[in-house]
Design a protein around this motif. Sequence first.
Motif, PDB file in Angstrom:
ATOM      1  N   PHE A  95      10.406  -2.251   0.574  1.00  0.00           N
ATOM      2  CA  PHE A  95      11.774  -2.523   1.015  1.00  0.00           C
ATOM      3  C   PHE A  95      11.718  -3.366   2.286  1.00  0.00           C
ATOM      4  CE2 PHE A  95      10.437   1.819   2.228  1.00  0.00           C
ATOM      5  CZ  PHE A  95      10.315   1.671   3.599  1.00  0.00           C
ATOM      6  N   GLU A  96      12.842  -3.854   2.726  1.00  0.00           N
ATOM      7  CA  GLU A  96      12.903  -4.603   3.972  1.00  0.00           C
ATOM      8  C   GLU A  96      12.591  -3.665   5.128  1.00  0.00           C
ATOM      9  OE1 GLU A  96      15.996  -7.299   6.661  1.00  0.00           O
ATOM     10  OE2 GLU A  96      16.545  -6.667   4.616  1.00  0.00           O
ATOM     11  N   PRO A  97      11.634  -4.005   5.983  1.00  0.00           N
ATOM     12  CA  PRO A  97      11.249  -3.114   7.082  1.00  0.00           C
ATOM     13  C   PRO A  97      12.435  -2.668   7.926  1.00  0.00           C
ATOM     14  CG  PRO A  97       9.667  -4.884   6.875  1.00  0.00           C
ATOM     15  CD  PRO A  97      10.786  -5.202   5.926  1.00  0.00           C
ATOM     16  N   GLY A  98      12.450  -1.363   8.213  1.00  0.00           N
ATOM     17  CA  GLY A  98      13.512  -0.788   9.017  1.00  0.00           C
ATOM     18  C   GLY A  98      14.660  -0.232   8.210  1.00  0.00           C
ATOM     19  N   SER A  99      14.774  -0.648   6.963  1.00  0.00           N
ATOM     20  CA  SER A  99      15.928  -0.242   6.156  1.00  0.00           C
ATOM     21  C   SER A  99      15.767   1.137   5.539  1.00  0.00           C
ATOM     22  CB  SER A  99      16.190  -1.268   5.050  1.00  0.00           C
ATOM     23  OG  SER A  99      15.107  -1.290   4.119  1.00  0.00           O
ATOM     24  N   SER A 100      14.526   1.625   5.454  1.00  0.00           N
ATOM     25  CA  SER A 100      14.286   2.907   4.803  1.00  0.00           C
ATOM     26  C   SER A 100      13.003   3.525   5.354  1.00  0.00           C
ATOM     27  CB  SER A 100      14.167   2.717   3.278  1.00  0.00           C
ATOM     28  OG  SER A 100      14.084   3.952   2.614  1.00  0.00           O
ATOM     29  N   TYR A 101      12.809   4.799   5.012  1.00  0.00           N
ATOM     30  CA  TYR A 101      11.604   5.529   5.419  1.00  0.00           C
ATOM     31  C   TYR A 101      10.825   5.887   4.172  1.00  0.00           C
ATOM     32  CZ  TYR A 101       8.763   9.504   7.089  1.00  0.00           C
ATOM     33  OH  TYR A 101       7.730  10.372   7.374  1.00  0.00           O
ATOM     34  N   SER A 102       9.540   5.558   4.155  1.00  0.00           N
ATOM     35  CA  SER A 102       8.687   5.923   3.035  1.00  0.00           C
ATOM     36  C   SER A 102       7.273   6.187   3.560  1.00  0.00           C
ATOM     37  CB  SER A 102       8.644   4.795   1.990  1.00  0.00           C
ATOM     38  OG  SER A 102       7.877   5.181   0.861  1.00  0.00           O
ATOM     39  N   TYR A 103       6.852   7.432   3.459  1.00  0.00           N
ATOM     40  CA  TYR A 103       5.580   7.873   4.040  1.00  0.00           C
ATOM     41  C   TYR A 103       4.413   7.096   3.437  1.00  0.00           C
ATOM     42  CZ  TYR A 103       2.155  11.146   5.964  1.00  0.00           C
ATOM     43  OH  TYR A 103       1.113  11.713   6.671  1.00  0.00           O
ATOM     44  N   SER A 104       3.526   6.622   4.298  1.00  0.00           N
ATOM     45  CA  SER A 104       2.405   5.798   3.833  1.00  0.00           C
ATOM     46  C   SER A 104       1.163   6.029   4.678  1.00  0.00           C
ATOM     47  CB  SER A 104       2.776   4.314   3.906  1.00  0.00           C
ATOM     48  OG  SER A 104       1.637   3.504   3.648  1.00  0.00           O
ATOM     49  N   SER A 105       0.157   6.653   4.077  1.00  0.00           N
ATOM     50  CA  SER A 105      -1.128   6.775   4.768  1.00  0.00           C
ATOM     51  C   SER A 105      -1.822   5.427   4.877  1.00  0.00           C
ATOM     52  CB  SER A 105      -2.029   7.776   4.030  1.00  0.00           C
ATOM     53  OG  SER A 105      -1.616   9.103   4.294  1.00  0.00           O
ATOM     54  N   TYR A 106      -1.591   4.549   3.905  1.00  0.00           N
ATOM     55  CA  TYR A 106      -2.193   3.229   3.976  1.00  0.00           C
ATOM     56  C   TYR A 106      -1.680   2.445   5.181  1.00  0.00           C
ATOM     57  CZ  TYR A 106      -4.309   3.737  -0.637  1.00  0.00           C
ATOM     58  OH  TYR A 106      -5.073   4.153  -1.700  1.00  0.00           O
ATOM     59  N   GLY A 107      -0.435   2.717   5.588  1.00  0.00           N
ATOM     60  CA  GLY A 107       0.078   2.075   6.783  1.00  0.00           C
ATOM     61  C   GLY A 107      -0.815   2.356   7.982  1.00  0.00           C
ATOM     62  N   TRP A 108      -1.417   3.555   8.004  1.00  0.00           N
ATOM     63  CA  TRP A 108      -2.277   3.894   9.135  1.00  0.00           C
ATOM     64  C   TRP A 108      -3.643   3.235   9.044  1.00  0.00           C
ATOM     65  CZ3 TRP A 108      -1.424   6.354  13.756  1.00  0.00           C
ATOM     66  CH2 TRP A 108      -0.080   6.672  13.980  1.00  0.00           C
TER      67      TRP A 108
END
Length: 357
Positions: free
Chosen positions: A168-181
């Motif tokens: 999604f467009e960053p900031g518009s929603s929350y979605s947990y992501s270990s890969y983000g880390w």
Amino acid sequence: MQKRLSFLILFSFLTLTVFGQEVAVQDDIAEAEKLVESYYRHYNIPGMSVSVYRGGEIIWSRGFGYSDLSTQTPVDPDETLFRVGSVSKTYTAAAVGLLYQQGKMDPDESIHTYVPEFPEKKYDFTVEEVAGHLAGIRHYRGNEFMSTVRYNTVSAGLEIFKEDTLLFEPGSSYSYSSYGWNLVSAAVEGASGEEFISYMETEVFQPLGMNNTMPDYAYRDIPARTKFYILEDGENKEAPYVDNSYKWAGGGFLSTTVDMIKFGEAHLSNDFLNQETQDRLMQPLETDDGETTNYGIGWSTMEIDGIEWKGHSGGSVGGSTMFMMHLESEVIIAFAINRSSAPMNELRNELAKIFIE
């Protein structure tokens, strides 16, 4: 005579107060012992460790069951190494905090400032958005959680998801992501000029005396590391082999409950991270429409009976972990279990009720 009498009265009052406090502590510990013993038996837990900090010290730390069922090796809260899963994110957040207060990393900067090799997407996104699960980076797919591949560098781990489009467009929603880390750890490398694991060891673990916290090197013999279990047909069986090198920052560290307490204690003063930095890490972020995520930079906010706790839970192959702090009362609770998917929230809530003042 009057002064001596006043002194005796004051001494007696202080003695009774201290004695009363000691009795209260022992009562709380006895209640917690009974609670955890019941939990441990009811859910047929192989082994677990619990440590509690209050009043400036660890007041209770105990192992239940075994780190290895075959050898019946008892759990030792000081030494037994558990997979702490996503509590690793909170550990990694300390690295982000250190770089922030040193002026080497700005969470509001684009992730590409620190990881220029990461492919550009339709939208740009910041370090904070990645760390707060607001960037749209995906989570695990299929059997990725069971990876057996050894990744020798943080950059190699980015290969798993780096070509995928944002959710999604960053900031518009929350979605947990270990890969983000994974990406956060790459940013730590870019900002510090050091390899991620080396930076964590020299700047976080060693200064805080966390001598029993380390990467879960699957291919190495680590003597104090617990065996890992899953529940199958009502029995504890050894978990499949996995290699967590693809996600050190998001879920790849081993630790003890005593080391978790040490980490928490470092956040009760401004000696390690200053107050501005701690607030930046722990303050829950919001989506663009103002909805709170109850998640900051590696720190989750948990509400228990209307009381706010900070910390993180962790789920891994053969591991279930809880780390939580009540900042105002300076209470820290940590427990770790050597089995996947053990139910934790009820135990978390009951322990919180016992030890909160």
